[in-house]
Enzyme design. Structure first.
Site, PDB file in Angstrom:
ATOM      1  N   VAL A  26      34.577   6.233  -6.831  1.00  6.94           N
ATOM      2  CA  VAL A  26      35.182   5.123  -7.585  1.00  6.94           C
ATOM      3  C   VAL A  26      36.083   5.695  -8.681  1.00  6.94           C
ATOM      4  CG1 VAL A  26      34.719   3.143  -9.104  1.00  6.94           C
ATOM      5  CG2 VAL A  26      33.238   3.545  -7.119  1.00  6.94           C
ATOM      6  N   ASP A 131      16.329   0.919   0.244  1.00  2.26           N
ATOM      7  CA  ASP A 131      15.595  -0.121   0.987  1.00  2.26           C
ATOM      8  C   ASP A 131      16.390  -0.720   2.164  1.00  2.26           C
ATOM      9  OD1 ASP A 131      13.596   0.176  -0.907  1.00  2.26           O
ATOM     10  OD2 ASP A 131      14.377  -1.430  -2.175  1.00  2.26           O
ATOM     11  N   LYS A 217      -6.316   9.505  22.362  1.00  6.25           N
ATOM     12  CA  LYS A 217      -5.491  10.261  21.415  1.00  6.25           C
ATOM     13  C   LYS A 217      -6.359  10.696  20.259  1.00  6.25           C
ATOM     14  CE  LYS A 217      -0.620   9.363  21.461  1.00  6.25           C
ATOM     15  NZ  LYS A 217       0.480   8.579  20.948  1.00  6.25           N
ATOM     16  N   ASN A 218      -6.328  11.959  19.936  1.00  9.29           N
ATOM     17  CA  ASN A 218      -7.231  12.448  18.898  1.00  9.29           C
ATOM     18  C   ASN A 218      -6.666  12.330  17.494  1.00  9.29           C
ATOM     19  OD1 ASN A 218      -9.145  13.057  20.772  1.00  9.29           O
ATOM     20  ND2 ASN A 218      -8.307  15.108  21.141  1.00  9.29           N
ATOM     21  N   GLN A 258      10.713   9.771  -2.187  1.00  8.83           N
ATOM     22  CA  GLN A 258      11.674   9.203  -1.222  1.00  8.83           C
ATOM     23  C   GLN A 258      13.028   8.892  -1.855  1.00  8.83           C
ATOM     24  OE1 GLN A 258       9.382   6.095   1.373  1.00  8.83           O
ATOM     25  NE2 GLN A 258       8.193   6.486  -0.470  1.00  8.83           N
TER      26      GLN A 258
HETATM   27  O1  F6P Z   1      14.354  -0.560  -4.604  1.00  8.14           O
HETATM   28  C1  F6P Z   1      14.012   0.776  -4.518  1.00  8.14           C
HETATM   29  C2  F6P Z   1      12.526   0.975  -4.710  1.00  8.14           C
HETATM   30  O2  F6P Z   1      12.270   2.360  -4.593  1.00  8.14           O
HETATM   31  C3  F6P Z   1      11.635   0.166  -3.778  1.00  8.14           C
HETATM   32  O3  F6P Z   1      11.539   0.725  -2.503  1.00  8.14           O
HETATM   33  C4  F6P Z   1      10.343   0.170  -4.555  1.00  8.14           C
HETATM   34  O4  F6P Z   1       9.566  -0.964  -4.225  1.00  8.14           O
HETATM   35  C5  F6P Z   1      10.800   0.112  -5.993  1.00  8.14           C
HETATM   36  O5  F6P Z   1      12.134   0.573  -6.010  1.00  8.14           O
HETATM   37  C6  F6P Z   1       9.976   0.954  -6.949  1.00  8.14           C
HETATM   38  O6  F6P Z   1      10.449   0.743  -8.221  1.00  8.14           O
HETATM   39  P1  F6P Z   1      10.107   1.626  -9.517  1.00  8.14           P
HETATM   40  O7  F6P Z   1      10.989   2.833  -9.495  1.00  8.14           O
HETATM   41  O8  F6P Z   1      10.409   0.727 -10.644  1.00  8.14           O
HETATM   42  O9  F6P Z   1       8.666   2.033  -9.386  1.00  8.14           O
END
Ligand code: F6P
Length: 326
Positions: A26, A131, A217-218, A258
């Site tokens: 941007v 998400d 499946k184990n 994540q």
């Molecule tokens: O929207 C992104 C996200 O990581 C969701 O997957 C999760 O429910 C939420 O934010 C977690 O939020 P915080 O960082 O406030 O714990």
């Protein structure tokens, strides 16, 4: 509408890998088109507190590979009130900003929609969330990296699951959406995905263990989308203890890991294309749209539509997870 001279950029809500690549795109596209650029710190909070910086091309040097966001992020309470938004508007004007590019998920876009309804501010949104829960776009910035982070972890967990012959419930994020769970299950060869979209339809655990899950499946890995209403992976493991004691169940909650890490090539490219498109949208006089990607092409999606029409889960893909794990 007065001509736009200066664009303000902010990132808000949960951070997502690729946000920095978007900020870079941007900023540099805006400079290329002759705009001034301001970086707003901590999302809408920076508008309320007036934490606004002059941005040059150098401000975004060497950031395309970084996770998180150099502008920081926050979920801002004040901005949810009319008084807070009034202060935000005044600060924005005082800083000379006359259009905004906001990068974030549904909370960020909801804030943008309300702000644009109250004040005459052209706003363009970029979908930045792991998400993938926004409508009008096939992908969101950060989703691909998060998916890859999940499958890296699941690949490792499989070693323990298989050595100890255990049933692992791996809880992943996704807010109220099951995309991360479904597609990480498919990509990691997991036995099932348990997702909120199916919660009211069937008892997914009973279906998995009682009917479908092969007793021979184990070990097994089941990806569970976070779900505060049902208790997610922890609640499922508790049920297994009581109802299916023959299984040695364990829970792994991947959590905020994540959201971190260097963005994948796919997220960097998406963020770069979308960032450029956001500035083009402003030059074309577009307002209150989110930049989406549909079948590989950039699309302008009204923010209201992006918020209402989330993509539907492809049920065949859920079925495919099961078929490929027989
Ligand atoms: O929207 C992104 C996200 O990581 C969701 O997957 C999760 O429910 C939420 O934010 C977690 O939020 P915080 O960082 O406030 O714990």
């Amino acid at each position: 509408m007065a001509a736009v001279k200066c664009i303000g950029i902010l990132t808000s809500g949960g951070d997502a890998p690729g946000m920095n690549a978007a900020i870079r795109a941007v900023t540099r596209s805006a400079i290329y088109h002759g705009f001034e650029v301001k970086g707003i710190m901590r999302g809408y909070k920076g508008l309320v507190t007036g934490e606004i910086l002059n941005f040059t091309s150098k401000s975004v040097s060497n950031i395309i590979q970084l996770g998180g966001t150099i502008l920081k992020t926050a979920r801002c309470k004040e901005f949810t009130t009319p008084e807070g938004r009034k202060i935000a508007y005044e600060n924005m004007k005082a800083a000379g900003i006359d259009a905004l590019v906001v990068i974030g998920g549904d909370g960020t876009l909801t804030g943008a929609k309300i702000f644009a309804e109250e004040y005459d501010v052209p706003i363009v949104g970029l979908p930045g969330t792991i998400d993938r829960d926004l409508g009008g776009t096939d992908h969101t910035i950060g989703y691909d990296t998060a998916l890859n982070t999940i499958i890296d972890s699941v690949d490792k967990l499989r070693d323990t699951a298989s050595s100890h012959e255990r049933l692992f419930f791996v809880e992943v994020m996704g807010h109220t959406a099951g995309y991360l769970a479904l597609y990480s299950a498919l990509a990691s060869g997991s036995e099932a995905a348990i997702i909120p979209e199916m919660d009211t339809e069937v008892d997914q655990l009973a279906e998995l263990i009682g009917n479908g899950f092969r007793k021979s499946k184990n070990s097994a890995i089941v990806i569970v989308a976070e779900n505060p209403e049902t208790g997610g992976a922890t609640a499922l493991a508790e049920r297994v203890k009581k109802e299916y004691p023959e299984y040695d169940a364990r829970v792994t909650i991947l959590g905020h890991i994540q959201r971190g890490g260097s963005p994948s090539a796919r997220d960097r490219i998406l963020a770069s294309r979308m960032g450029y498109a956001a500035v083009e949208a402003i030059t074309e006089g577009q307002r209150n749209v989110m930049i989406g990607i549909q079948n590989g092409k950039i699309a302008y999606v009204p923010i209201a539509k992006a918020l209402q029409q989330r993509k539907e889960i492809v049920r065949n893909h859920l079925e495919l997870v099961k078929i490929l794990s027989i």
